[in-house]
Design a protein around this motif. Sequence first.
Motif, PDB file in Angstrom:
ATOM      1  N   GLU A 191       0.567 -39.256 115.827  1.00 29.52           N
ATOM      2  CA  GLU A 191       1.813 -38.431 116.602  1.00 29.52           C
ATOM      3  C   GLU A 191       3.323 -38.808 116.174  1.00 29.52           C
ATOM      4  O   GLU A 191       4.240 -38.036 116.642  1.00 29.52           O
ATOM      5  CB  GLU A 191       1.659 -38.484 118.094  1.00 29.52           C
ATOM      6  CG  GLU A 191       0.465 -37.611 118.184  1.00 29.52           C
ATOM      7  CD  GLU A 191      -0.141 -37.783 119.730  1.00 29.52           C
ATOM      8  OE1 GLU A 191       0.837 -38.242 120.750  1.00 29.52           O
ATOM      9  OE2 GLU A 191      -1.124 -37.362 120.226  1.00 29.52           O
ATOM     10  N   PHE A 192       3.436 -39.789 115.256  1.00 36.64           N
ATOM     11  CA  PHE A 192       4.741 -39.942 114.796  1.00 36.64           C
ATOM     12  C   PHE A 192       5.194 -39.425 113.715  1.00 36.64           C
ATOM     13  O   PHE A 192       6.513 -39.119 113.379  1.00 36.64           O
ATOM     14  CB  PHE A 192       4.768 -41.456 114.545  1.00 36.64           C
ATOM     15  CG  PHE A 192       4.767 -42.424 115.719  1.00 36.64           C
ATOM     16  CD1 PHE A 192       5.791 -42.594 116.601  1.00 36.64           C
ATOM     17  CD2 PHE A 192       3.608 -43.158 115.708  1.00 36.64           C
ATOM     18  CE1 PHE A 192       5.526 -43.307 117.654  1.00 36.64           C
ATOM     19  CE2 PHE A 192       3.469 -43.862 116.657  1.00 36.64           C
ATOM     20  CZ  PHE A 192       4.453 -44.103 118.243  1.00 36.64           C
ATOM     21  N   PHE A 193       4.099 -38.447 112.938  1.00 33.56           N
ATOM     22  CA  PHE A 193       4.562 -37.768 111.756  1.00 33.56           C
ATOM     23  C   PHE A 193       5.504 -36.614 112.258  1.00 33.56           C
ATOM     24  O   PHE A 193       4.997 -35.837 113.272  1.00 33.56           O
ATOM     25  CB  PHE A 193       3.245 -37.278 111.120  1.00 33.56           C
ATOM     26  CG  PHE A 193       3.450 -36.209 109.927  1.00 33.56           C
ATOM     27  CD1 PHE A 193       4.040 -36.727 108.718  1.00 33.56           C
ATOM     28  CD2 PHE A 193       2.819 -35.179 110.171  1.00 33.56           C
ATOM     29  CE1 PHE A 193       4.215 -36.034 107.849  1.00 33.56           C
ATOM     30  CE2 PHE A 193       2.978 -34.373 109.089  1.00 33.56           C
ATOM     31  CZ  PHE A 193       3.700 -34.721 107.859  1.00 33.56           C
ATOM     32  N   GLY A 194       6.546 -36.415 111.347  1.00 31.16           N
ATOM     33  CA  GLY A 194       7.389 -35.297 111.593  1.00 31.16           C
ATOM     34  C   GLY A 194       8.331 -35.719 112.878  1.00 31.16           C
ATOM     35  O   GLY A 194       9.258 -34.514 113.112  1.00 31.16           O
TER      36      GLY A 194
ATOM     37  N   SER B  24       3.709 -41.646 108.511  1.00 30.01           N
ATOM     38  CA  SER B  24       3.157 -40.484 107.842  1.00 30.01           C
ATOM     39  C   SER B  24       1.398 -40.255 107.888  1.00 30.01           C
ATOM     40  O   SER B  24       0.983 -39.438 107.496  1.00 30.01           O
ATOM     41  CB  SER B  24       3.229 -40.544 106.159  1.00 30.01           C
ATOM     42  OG  SER B  24       2.923 -41.895 105.566  1.00 30.01           O
ATOM     43  N   PHE B  25       1.244 -41.194 109.018  1.00 27.65           N
ATOM     44  CA  PHE B  25      -0.400 -41.102 109.073  1.00 27.65           C
ATOM     45  C   PHE B  25      -1.012 -39.821 109.809  1.00 27.65           C
ATOM     46  O   PHE B  25      -1.945 -39.414 109.186  1.00 27.65           O
ATOM     47  CB  PHE B  25      -0.780 -42.365 110.214  1.00 27.65           C
ATOM     48  CG  PHE B  25      -2.145 -42.653 110.369  1.00 27.65           C
ATOM     49  CD1 PHE B  25      -2.889 -42.578 109.148  1.00 27.65           C
ATOM     50  CD2 PHE B  25      -2.556 -42.622 111.731  1.00 27.65           C
ATOM     51  CE1 PHE B  25      -4.328 -43.092 109.522  1.00 27.65           C
ATOM     52  CE2 PHE B  25      -3.928 -43.011 111.856  1.00 27.65           C
ATOM     53  CZ  PHE B  25      -4.838 -43.178 110.953  1.00 27.65           C
TER      54      PHE B  25
ATOM     55  N   GLY C 227       5.879 -47.265 103.450  1.00 28.17           N
ATOM     56  CA  GLY C 227       6.942 -46.811 102.541  1.00 28.17           C
ATOM     57  C   GLY C 227       6.768 -45.487 101.749  1.00 28.17           C
ATOM     58  O   GLY C 227       7.642 -45.172 100.815  1.00 28.17           O
ATOM     59  N   CYS C 228       5.699 -44.994 102.241  1.00 29.40           N
ATOM     60  CA  CYS C 228       5.267 -43.684 101.367  1.00 29.40           C
ATOM     61  C   CYS C 228       5.256 -42.403 102.278  1.00 29.40           C
ATOM     62  O   CYS C 228       5.466 -42.520 103.456  1.00 29.40           O
ATOM     63  CB  CYS C 228       3.934 -43.825 100.899  1.00 29.40           C
ATOM     64  SG  CYS C 228       3.404 -43.004  99.622  1.00 29.40           S
ATOM     65  N   SER C 229       5.602 -41.470 101.484  1.00 26.18           N
ATOM     66  CA  SER C 229       5.792 -40.080 102.568  1.00 26.18           C
ATOM     67  C   SER C 229       5.072 -38.720 101.912  1.00 26.18           C
ATOM     68  O   SER C 229       4.872 -39.146 100.442  1.00 26.18           O
ATOM     69  CB  SER C 229       7.156 -39.856 102.902  1.00 26.18           C
ATOM     70  OG  SER C 229       7.768 -39.397 101.686  1.00 26.18           O
ATOM     71  N   ILE C 230       4.883 -37.851 102.547  1.00 23.74           N
ATOM     72  CA  ILE C 230       4.365 -36.754 101.601  1.00 23.74           C
ATOM     73  C   ILE C 230       5.219 -36.080 100.688  1.00 23.74           C
ATOM     74  O   ILE C 230       4.701 -35.692  99.610  1.00 23.74           O
ATOM     75  CB  ILE C 230       3.795 -35.558 102.659  1.00 23.74           C
ATOM     76  CG1 ILE C 230       4.888 -34.886 103.479  1.00 23.74           C
ATOM     77  CG2 ILE C 230       2.629 -36.044 103.558  1.00 23.74           C
ATOM     78  CD1 ILE C 230       4.615 -33.726 103.919  1.00 23.74           C
ATOM     79  N   SER C 231       6.603 -36.524 100.607  1.00 22.61           N
ATOM     80  CA  SER C 231       7.236 -36.369  99.228  1.00 22.61           C
ATOM     81  C   SER C 231       6.806 -36.979  98.175  1.00 22.61           C
ATOM     82  O   SER C 231       7.116 -36.424  97.166  1.00 22.61           O
ATOM     83  CB  SER C 231       8.788 -36.660  99.728  1.00 22.61           C
ATOM     84  OG  SER C 231       8.934 -37.986  99.987  1.00 22.61           O
ATOM     85  N   ASP C 232       6.255 -38.288  98.299  1.00 21.41           N
ATOM     86  CA  ASP C 232       5.515 -38.916  97.183  1.00 21.41           C
ATOM     87  C   ASP C 232       4.357 -38.197  96.577  1.00 21.41           C
ATOM     88  O   ASP C 232       4.130 -37.950  95.399  1.00 21.41           O
ATOM     89  CB  ASP C 232       5.171 -40.345  97.628  1.00 21.41           C
ATOM     90  CG  ASP C 232       6.177 -41.191  97.781  1.00 21.41           C
ATOM     91  OD1 ASP C 232       6.892 -41.320  96.814  1.00 21.41           O
ATOM     92  OD2 ASP C 232       6.495 -41.602  98.931  1.00 21.41           O
TER      93      ASP C 232
END
Length: 509
Positions: free
Chosen positions: A137-140, A201-202, A437-442
């Motif tokens: 639930e931390f995504f976004g 990002s999970f 350190g990764c996100s969906i922008s990657d």
Amino acid sequence: MAMQAGLDAHIVIVGCGISGIGAALKLTQHGFKNVKILEASGRSGGRIKSTSFGNGIVEIGANWIHGPSKENPVFRLACEHKLLDDKSMSEENQAVDVGGHPPFVPVFYSSSGKRLGPEIVEPASQLFSSLLKNSQEFFGTEIEPYPSVGEYMKKEIMHHTAQWKDDAETKRLKMAILSTMLKLECSICGSHSMDLVGLGSFGSYQTLPGIDCTFPGGYESLIHAMMKGLPQGIVSYNTPVKCVHWNGSFRPTQPSEPTYPVVVECENGEIVPADHVIVTVSLGYLKQYCQTFLNPPLPLHKAHSIKRMGFGTNNKIFLEFEKPFWDPSCQVISLAWEDESSLYDATPDVKKLWVKKLFGFTVQHSDERLGHVLCGWIAGHESEYMEELSDAEVKESVTEVLRRFIGDSTITPKRVFRSKWHSDLYTKGSYSYLSVGCSISDIDNIGQPLPLPGSNSRPFQVLFAGEATHPSFYSTTHGALLSGWREADRLISYSTPSVPGTGNLNSKL
């Protein structure tokens, strides 16, 4: 002469997994005449790979259709080709939302040979499930209390278990169960440890409704059905690609021939000219070869995203038995190591303790017709080390574990067979995850076509597909298929002129 355009464009697809096949089908069905697939191995399917074991079929690669419902294109294709049983296709099955975890009820055994009762298992598994749901639930939200899912889960578990009123032995067993569930999550994510999976990002991974189902004739039956829709001779097997040379003006042979912006150089010396190339190789392969696989090299932001994104190994160990030692209703045998009183999902000594990363076994078959087969699941560096061992060493270690946990010294598998995805030359692991350190922008960066927007060069020379390029279905076959369709649609939209007065019907990418 000018380069080829429209439906005459020469399109090369690198890789004949479900992503590459899906792209080729869409392009050829749309009328593209010059589509070619270059496949490094001698077979189609990529990480979809079925084989016979015992008297039945087992999946070396992709196992389930995750979320078999109308929204899932793999499920729709499987239904269209009549590859599933009636129960899997039923409306009831499609309507159940299991949140990405198959609703199997595990039977837990401890390392002292005891079967654990629901009074111990259920409180631990309910706590784990609720905390795992919270971690998504931390995504976004722009909030990330810890860098990784592992750190968040461990801190929260310690906070909750401190309030348990159990005696020391019960608490120790519950903690062992929680460690096992962390290992299970490593297998689901394809990660060595949940400490490597980014917390913020999970929650980007999306599940679809439906109770996960399998193919009675093997997952490869879908690949065979899809391949029948392609023109004969479209695939060149055993043709590894050495380098994709792009952003040039290549004239392969005669001066009278057209020029091409891309040529694909194969390891056997063959040169294949193209207007567009769709690269569908695994992220593991890109990680190893991204410096040399393209010329000019990848732009830095793409190369950095490839390095940042997680890609791990999840392997299976199949065991065939003369007769079952498990109950007829049993679906999963889970292992709780009683000496794991503190939470951890990676062993301190991979070579000595690799087998402790096994979270358990799913029952593959258990009847007189198909035989009695279990599948052990193991992820991470322990899984990669297991690939280096002989069949005899794996069989001995796993037999010892089963005898110890079940409390039966007569348990002896007839045969052992395992997957080796990390050693696979053209895969280098199993599937992707969003690491710390990764996100969906990657993911967006990895999937971005070349040349980049704003360039004066011809667009869409090199396109990227595969499960690691889908922002919400990474790690899945449906994500891989959708990404192949996405890149095919991109070329259809670019190459097909708009009908006057209608706009381009294919412009929705």
